[in-house]
Design an enzyme around this catalytic site. Structure first.
Site, PDB file in Angstrom:
ATOM      1  N   TYR A   1       4.555 -10.249  16.958  1.00  0.00           N
ATOM      2  CA  TYR A   1       3.472  -9.410  16.410  1.00  0.00           C
ATOM      3  C   TYR A   1       2.115  -9.902  16.909  1.00  0.00           C
ATOM      4  O   TYR A   1       1.287  -9.125  17.394  1.00  0.00           O
ATOM      5  CB  TYR A   1       3.533  -9.443  14.878  1.00  0.00           C
ATOM      6  CG  TYR A   1       2.266  -9.008  14.177  1.00  0.00           C
ATOM      7  CD1 TYR A   1       1.935  -7.656  14.057  1.00  0.00           C
ATOM      8  CD2 TYR A   1       1.385  -9.939  13.609  1.00  0.00           C
ATOM      9  CE1 TYR A   1       0.765  -7.252  13.405  1.00  0.00           C
ATOM     10  CE2 TYR A   1       0.231  -9.547  12.953  1.00  0.00           C
ATOM     11  CZ  TYR A   1      -0.079  -8.208  12.853  1.00  0.00           C
ATOM     12  OH  TYR A   1      -1.234  -7.821  12.213  1.00  0.00           O
TER      13      TYR A   1
HETATM   14  P1  NAD Z   1      -0.461  -0.833   7.025  1.00  0.00           P
HETATM   15  O1  NAD Z   1       0.909  -0.835   7.628  1.00  0.00           O
HETATM   16  O2  NAD Z   1      -0.580  -0.662   5.555  1.00  0.00           O
HETATM   17  O3  NAD Z   1      -1.361   0.271   7.732  1.00  0.00           O
HETATM   18  C1  NAD Z   1      -1.211   0.652   9.070  1.00  0.00           C
HETATM   19  C2  NAD Z   1      -1.097   2.177   9.110  1.00  0.00           C
HETATM   20  O4  NAD Z   1      -1.080   2.584  10.482  1.00  0.00           O
HETATM   21  C3  NAD Z   1       0.200   2.697   8.481  1.00  0.00           C
HETATM   22  O5  NAD Z   1      -0.097   3.694   7.532  1.00  0.00           O
HETATM   23  C4  NAD Z   1       0.995   3.258   9.671  1.00  0.00           C
HETATM   24  O6  NAD Z   1       1.761   4.403   9.340  1.00  0.00           O
HETATM   25  C5  NAD Z   1      -0.099   3.580  10.673  1.00  0.00           C
HETATM   26  N1  NAD Z   1       0.315   3.452  12.078  1.00  0.00           N
HETATM   27  C6  NAD Z   1       0.933   2.401  12.651  1.00  0.00           C
HETATM   28  N2  NAD Z   1       1.074   2.601  13.974  1.00  0.00           N
HETATM   29  C7  NAD Z   1       0.545   3.830  14.229  1.00  0.00           C
HETATM   30  C8  NAD Z   1       0.391   4.580  15.411  1.00  0.00           C
HETATM   31  N3  NAD Z   1       0.805   4.116  16.589  1.00  0.00           N
HETATM   32  N4  NAD Z   1      -0.208   5.801  15.339  1.00  0.00           N
HETATM   33  C9  NAD Z   1      -0.642   6.272  14.138  1.00  0.00           C
HETATM   34  N5  NAD Z   1      -0.524   5.585  12.974  1.00  0.00           N
HETATM   35  C10 NAD Z   1       0.062   4.378  13.020  1.00  0.00           C
HETATM   36  O7  NAD Z   1      -1.152  -2.195   7.491  1.00  0.00           O
HETATM   37  P2  NAD Z   1      -2.481  -2.911   6.971  1.00  0.00           P
HETATM   38  O8  NAD Z   1      -2.075  -4.156   6.291  1.00  0.00           O
HETATM   39  O9  NAD Z   1      -3.363  -1.929   6.311  1.00  0.00           O
HETATM   40  O10 NAD Z   1      -3.124  -3.336   8.377  1.00  0.00           O
HETATM   41  C11 NAD Z   1      -4.121  -2.550   9.019  1.00  0.00           C
HETATM   42  C12 NAD Z   1      -4.541  -3.240  10.300  1.00  0.00           C
HETATM   43  O11 NAD Z   1      -5.073  -4.516  10.032  1.00  0.00           O
HETATM   44  C13 NAD Z   1      -3.420  -3.467  11.312  1.00  0.00           C
HETATM   45  O12 NAD Z   1      -3.941  -3.268  12.600  1.00  0.00           O
HETATM   46  C14 NAD Z   1      -3.040  -4.921  11.105  1.00  0.00           C
HETATM   47  O13 NAD Z   1      -2.482  -5.483  12.280  1.00  0.00           O
HETATM   48  C15 NAD Z   1      -4.396  -5.506  10.802  1.00  0.00           C
HETATM   49  N6  NAD Z   1      -4.336  -6.734  10.001  1.00  0.00           N
HETATM   50  C16 NAD Z   1      -3.871  -6.704   8.718  1.00  0.00           C
HETATM   51  C17 NAD Z   1      -3.866  -7.866   7.960  1.00  0.00           C
HETATM   52  C18 NAD Z   1      -3.396  -7.904   6.547  1.00  0.00           C
HETATM   53  O14 NAD Z   1      -3.416  -8.990   5.950  1.00  0.00           O
HETATM   54  N7  NAD Z   1      -2.987  -6.786   5.952  1.00  0.00           N
HETATM   55  C19 NAD Z   1      -4.338  -9.054   8.530  1.00  0.00           C
HETATM   56  C20 NAD Z   1      -4.752  -9.055   9.858  1.00  0.00           C
HETATM   57  C21 NAD Z   1      -4.784  -7.881  10.584  1.00  0.00           C
HETATM   58  C1  UGA Z   2      -0.562 -11.341   6.969  1.00  0.00           C
HETATM   59  C2  UGA Z   2      -0.256  -9.881   7.338  1.00  0.00           C
HETATM   60  O1  UGA Z   2       1.010  -9.495   6.823  1.00  0.00           O
HETATM   61  C3  UGA Z   2      -0.261  -9.655   8.814  1.00  0.00           C
HETATM   62  O2  UGA Z   2      -0.160  -8.252   9.075  1.00  0.00           O
HETATM   63  C4  UGA Z   2      -1.559 -10.183   9.375  1.00  0.00           C
HETATM   64  O3  UGA Z   2      -1.678  -9.993  10.717  1.00  0.00           O
HETATM   65  C5  UGA Z   2      -1.727 -11.650   9.016  1.00  0.00           C
HETATM   66  O4  UGA Z   2      -1.736 -11.751   7.598  1.00  0.00           O
HETATM   67  C6  UGA Z   2      -3.033 -12.176   9.537  1.00  0.00           C
HETATM   68  O5  UGA Z   2      -3.799 -12.790   8.804  1.00  0.00           O
HETATM   69  O6  UGA Z   2      -3.297 -11.993  10.721  1.00  0.00           O
HETATM   70  P1  UGA Z   2       0.916 -13.451   6.441  1.00  0.00           P
HETATM   71  O7  UGA Z   2      -0.131 -14.512   6.508  1.00  0.00           O
HETATM   72  O8  UGA Z   2       2.305 -13.799   6.814  1.00  0.00           O
HETATM   73  O9  UGA Z   2       0.512 -12.185   7.337  1.00  0.00           O
HETATM   74  O10 UGA Z   2       0.814 -12.858   4.963  1.00  0.00           O
HETATM   75  P2  UGA Z   2       1.813 -12.816   3.723  1.00  0.00           P
HETATM   76  O11 UGA Z   2       2.934 -11.880   3.948  1.00  0.00           O
HETATM   77  O12 UGA Z   2       0.960 -12.537   2.539  1.00  0.00           O
HETATM   78  O13 UGA Z   2       2.446 -14.295   3.651  1.00  0.00           O
HETATM   79  C7  UGA Z   2       1.687 -15.433   3.244  1.00  0.00           C
HETATM   80  C8  UGA Z   2       2.611 -16.622   3.136  1.00  0.00           C
HETATM   81  O14 UGA Z   2       3.558 -16.401   2.070  1.00  0.00           O
HETATM   82  C9  UGA Z   2       3.446 -16.911   4.388  1.00  0.00           C
HETATM   83  O15 UGA Z   2       3.497 -18.294   4.593  1.00  0.00           O
HETATM   84  C10 UGA Z   2       4.840 -16.403   4.025  1.00  0.00           C
HETATM   85  O16 UGA Z   2       5.884 -17.079   4.661  1.00  0.00           O
HETATM   86  C11 UGA Z   2       4.882 -16.640   2.532  1.00  0.00           C
HETATM   87  N1  UGA Z   2       5.797 -15.690   1.846  1.00  0.00           N
HETATM   88  C12 UGA Z   2       5.739 -14.360   2.085  1.00  0.00           C
HETATM   89  C13 UGA Z   2       6.721 -16.198   0.943  1.00  0.00           C
HETATM   90  O17 UGA Z   2       6.822 -17.415   0.726  1.00  0.00           O
HETATM   91  N2  UGA Z   2       7.545 -15.315   0.293  1.00  0.00           N
HETATM   92  C14 UGA Z   2       7.492 -13.964   0.499  1.00  0.00           C
HETATM   93  O18 UGA Z   2       8.265 -13.220  -0.141  1.00  0.00           O
HETATM   94  C15 UGA Z   2       6.554 -13.466   1.406  1.00  0.00           C
END
Ligand code: NAD
Ligand code: UGA
Length: 311
Positions: free
Chosen positions: A150
């Site tokens: 990813y």
């Molecule tokens: P999410 O999965 O809730 O939202 C992403 C949305 O994009 C979904 O509704 C999905 O259907 C849509 N999508 C995916 N690929 C697509 C495509 N090719 N065309 C059209 N629609 C598409 O995820 P999120 O947590 O809201 O993340 C949003 C963005 O932030 C992502 O780019 C993710 O990589 C980035 N991000 C998220 C986190 C986090 O902690 N949630 C952290 C770092 C980066």
């Molecule tokens: C999150 C988002 O899911 C990614 O899309 C994003 O890109 C990433 O942050 C980011 O900062 O770039 P992650 O840090 O793995 O990824 O977030 P969580 O799913 O909230 O996990 C946090 C921690 O909890 C991880 O160490 C994971 O292994 C742990 N975890 C997760 C558990 O111990 N149990 C679970 O059921 C889920």
């Protein structure tokens, strides 16, 4: 102003759409409803926005959309949030989806943005581009070596964004988000899973020893900085956006027990391939250019997510 938000039905995209509409802007949302999690959840996320006359939602995958240029025409800026998210699920056969949605989708969007003469794009990058670095906090200038497939796709897309930004006069800025939480958080993410398990009287699944740390970022703080970045973000720059402190997963579980007043039972599982050990953002650049100050303490944000999970 007129904004395009890709990934509008997702966790972060839907909050951003709500905020832009509240501020009086026109918003075109794009979402392909990728089946990573249920469509109904995304429809609920975007339910408030679709009631606005200033919001148009287009259901399409960006890498497949024939009409992308016409959707972008007249936009002042694009927020590119659409991506196949999820660190731990990106191994194996599912990687094809990450490549299609995150890399091909981004390239297709950039071509269309240039052709439609959109002047500005903000890209949702990720802390996962860093990988395991021996030095914290993580700074934007550090060498990047993702430890998950990813993370590789998010970094490839970040490079594409900045390449088009240099060559074609499209002004681009990337924000590297650090583990975002709060209401509407994705169902695969830790806090959502933990709080749901506690609500249902089930044990939570803990990966590894629980001493791994994250710089958790509350959704409203992230949306604040997203709003600023489109005007104040310097073209070509990348900014970390983190919550301001490094907290272990075990500490999170203690906080959940306090907030909910319930017992947190733990089912220990092996550490997961692709997980970074620790994250902590150096946010000096975002503070300097975007006035970014994370405002929401972990307990306050967790309480908001708990209330949402229970609603
Ligand atoms: P999410 O999965 O809730 O939202 C992403 C949305 O994009 C979904 O509704 C999905 O259907 C849509 N999508 C995916 N690929 C697509 C495509 N090719 N065309 C059209 N629609 C598409 O995820 P999120 O947590 O809201 O993340 C949003 C963005 O932030 C992502 O780019 C993710 O990589 C980035 N991000 C998220 C986190 C986090 O902690 N949630 C952290 C770092 C980066
Ligand atoms: C999150 C988002 O899911 C990614 O899309 C994003 O890109 C990433 O942050 C980011 O900062 O770039 P992650 O840090 O793995 O990824 O977030 P969580 O799913 O909230 O996990 C946090 C921690 O909890 C991880 O160490 C994971 O292994 C742990 N975890 C997760 C558990 O111990 N149990 C679970 O059921 C889920």
């Amino acid at each position: 102003m007129r904004f395009v938000v890709t990934g509008a039905g997702g966790f972060i995209g839907s909050h951003l759409c709500d905020r832009l509409l509240e501020a009086g802007h026109d918003v075109v949302g794009i979402d392909g409803y990728v089946p990573f999690y249920a469509r109904e959840i995304k429809e609920r996320n975007i339910a408030k926005a679709v009631t606005s006359k200033r919001f148009l939602l287009h259901e399409t995958l960006i890498e497949k959309a024939d009409e992308l240029e016409s959707l972008l025409k007249g936009a002042d800026a694009i927020y590119h949030l659409a991506a196949q998210a999820g660190v731990r699920a990106s191994w194996g056969d599912d990687f094809a989806g990450y490549v299609a949605h995150n890399i091909l989708g981004t390239q297709r969007l950039l071509e269309a943005a240039v052709n439609a003469k959109v002047p500005r794009l903000v890209y949702a990058s990720s802390s996962s581009v860093y990988g395991d670095v021996n030095e914290l906090p993580l700074r934007e200038s550090m060498a990047l070596a993702p430890v998950s497939p990813y993370g590789v796709t998010k970094l490839a897309a970040e490079h594409l964004v900045h390449l088009y930004g240099k060559a074609d006069g499209l002004s681009v800025t990337s924000l590297r988000f650090f583990t975002v939480f709060g209401p509407r958080q994705r169902p695969d993410m830790a806090f959502h899973r933990f709080l749901k398990a506690v609500r249902d009287g089930q044990p939570i699944t803990l990966y590894g020893d629980g001493e791994q740390t994250r710089d958790f970022t509350f959704i409203a703080d992230l949306v604040d900085v997203l709003q600023c970045s489109v005007v104040q973000g310097r073209p070509g720059l990348v900014y970390n956006v983190g919550g301001g402190q490094r907290i272990s997963v075990l500490k999170v579980l203690e906080t959940i027990a306090t907030i909910t007043g319930r017992e947190v039972r733990i089912d220990r599982q092996a550490g997961q391939k692709g997980d970074m050990r620790d994250t902590l953002a150096d946010t000096a650049l975002a503070a300097r250019d975007l006035g970014f100050v994370p405002k929401t303490p972990l307990a306050t944000g967790l309480k908001a997510e708990w209330e949402w999970i229970c609603s």
